[in-house]
Enzyme design. Sequence first.
Site, PDB file in Angstrom:
ATOM      1  N   ASN A 109     -13.557 -47.002 -16.972  1.00  0.00           N
ATOM      2  CA  ASN A 109     -14.844 -46.511 -16.469  1.00  0.00           C
ATOM      3  C   ASN A 109     -14.918 -45.019 -16.750  1.00  0.00           C
ATOM      4  O   ASN A 109     -13.896 -44.363 -16.905  1.00  0.00           O
ATOM      5  CB  ASN A 109     -14.887 -46.756 -14.945  1.00  0.00           C
ATOM      6  CG  ASN A 109     -16.172 -46.252 -14.317  1.00  0.00           C
ATOM      7  OD1 ASN A 109     -17.267 -46.486 -14.833  1.00  0.00           O
ATOM      8  ND2 ASN A 109     -16.059 -45.530 -13.208  1.00  0.00           N
ATOM      9  N   HIS A 111     -16.391 -41.451 -15.074  1.00  0.00           N
ATOM     10  CA  HIS A 111     -16.882 -40.897 -13.815  1.00  0.00           C
ATOM     11  C   HIS A 111     -17.169 -39.407 -14.028  1.00  0.00           C
ATOM     12  O   HIS A 111     -16.335 -38.697 -14.613  1.00  0.00           O
ATOM     13  CB  HIS A 111     -15.812 -41.094 -12.726  1.00  0.00           C
ATOM     14  CG  HIS A 111     -16.247 -40.587 -11.393  1.00  0.00           C
ATOM     15  ND1 HIS A 111     -17.091 -41.295 -10.556  1.00  0.00           N
ATOM     16  CD2 HIS A 111     -15.989 -39.420 -10.752  1.00  0.00           C
ATOM     17  CE1 HIS A 111     -17.312 -40.597  -9.464  1.00  0.00           C
ATOM     18  NE2 HIS A 111     -16.650 -39.457  -9.558  1.00  0.00           N
ATOM     19  N   SER A 138     -14.080 -37.851 -16.189  1.00  0.00           N
ATOM     20  CA  SER A 138     -12.800 -38.562 -16.313  1.00  0.00           C
ATOM     21  C   SER A 138     -13.055 -39.976 -16.805  1.00  0.00           C
ATOM     22  O   SER A 138     -13.963 -40.647 -16.315  1.00  0.00           O
ATOM     23  CB  SER A 138     -12.115 -38.679 -14.943  1.00  0.00           C
ATOM     24  OG  SER A 138     -12.044 -37.434 -14.285  1.00  0.00           O
ATOM     25  N   ASP A 147     -12.978 -45.565  -8.213  1.00  0.00           N
ATOM     26  CA  ASP A 147     -12.733 -44.243  -8.826  1.00  0.00           C
ATOM     27  C   ASP A 147     -11.296 -43.752  -8.648  1.00  0.00           C
ATOM     28  O   ASP A 147     -11.048 -42.541  -8.636  1.00  0.00           O
ATOM     29  CB  ASP A 147     -13.708 -43.176  -8.272  1.00  0.00           C
ATOM     30  CG  ASP A 147     -15.167 -43.531  -8.514  1.00  0.00           C
ATOM     31  OD1 ASP A 147     -15.453 -44.198  -9.530  1.00  0.00           O
ATOM     32  OD2 ASP A 147     -16.023 -43.156  -7.689  1.00  0.00           O
TER      33      ASP A 147
HETATM   34  C1  GRF Z   1     -22.905 -41.075 -16.301  1.00  0.00           C
HETATM   35  O1  GRF Z   1     -22.968 -39.776 -15.750  1.00  0.00           O
HETATM   36  C2  GRF Z   1     -21.669 -41.788 -15.833  1.00  0.00           C
HETATM   37  O2  GRF Z   1     -20.562 -40.951 -15.691  1.00  0.00           O
HETATM   38  C3  GRF Z   1     -22.114 -42.280 -14.476  1.00  0.00           C
HETATM   39  O3  GRF Z   1     -23.449 -42.690 -14.669  1.00  0.00           O
HETATM   40  C4  GRF Z   1     -24.014 -41.958 -15.756  1.00  0.00           C
HETATM   41  C5  GRF Z   1     -24.481 -42.979 -16.757  1.00  0.00           C
HETATM   42  O4  GRF Z   1     -25.246 -42.419 -17.770  1.00  0.00           O
HETATM   43  N1  GRF Z   1     -21.230 -43.312 -13.981  1.00  0.00           N
HETATM   44  P1  GRF Z   1     -25.644 -43.279 -19.050  1.00  0.00           P
HETATM   45  O5  GRF Z   1     -26.250 -44.599 -18.557  1.00  0.00           O
HETATM   46  O6  GRF Z   1     -24.407 -43.509 -19.855  1.00  0.00           O
HETATM   47  O7  GRF Z   1     -26.660 -42.439 -19.766  1.00  0.00           O
END
Ligand code: GRF
Length: 219
Positions: A109, A111, A138, A147
């Site tokens: 994932n 984050h 990360s 997370d």
């Molecule tokens: C990103 O900031 C990711 O880290 C978080 O949600 C956002 C998703 O953006 N979990 P996208 O859909 O990839 O534009």
Amino acid sequence: MQKLKIGILISGGGSNMHSIIRACKAPNFPVEVAVVISNRPEAKGINIAKDEEVPAFIIDHKDYDDRKSFEDALHTCLTEHAVEMVCNAGFMRILTEDFVDAWLGRQINIHPSLLPSFKGLHIHERVLEAGVKITGCSVHYVDLEVDAGAIVAQAAVPVLSGDNVESLASRVLEAEHQLYPHALRMIAEKRANLVGGVVKLKNDLIAEPSLYSPTLYIQ
Ligand code: GRF
């Protein structure tokens, strides 16, 4: 070259998904996007994936009676596309123990903070409130605690004095777009290896110095 087949789970804009798809177009990139799945029919990312000619499906959680049947559908779609690693990219569903266990060590994932700081939601608001001077993003393995799985790669991003939530989120997102393909390459080339709950890296600083030095973001 044997490429690592990934499935990307999204819920929204899909800009991280798009950065991965673009990276995978380079002939020597060791990763291939086998499928994109959105749990939200309105997710913009689904159309981006289709435009990029990547197999893309909507598996709407609202169409299922419970989490198990929704996750069974996800699992079936991923295995039908021979996915070896699941990449969550803005995927906004908490996954049950069964799904997490089924993909343990094979699901990552992204984050938007330097974990283990600022887990959870409303990250950039909390970063600004706390007054930290460096934030970032990360890529980590998914395990049962949200997370909290083993960290694969991180990028540092400066918090500037004039920042608001939008400006900070957009600077961090730019770093995310570099970091996710970098992390995937490290995993696919076995330069990032999960050993005893921690990821051990080989030659990481040499590979991508801009991911570690915030000064490279300031013109
Ligand atoms: C990103 O900031 C990711 O880290 C978080 O949600 C956002 C998703 O953006 N979990 P996208 O859909 O990839 O534009």
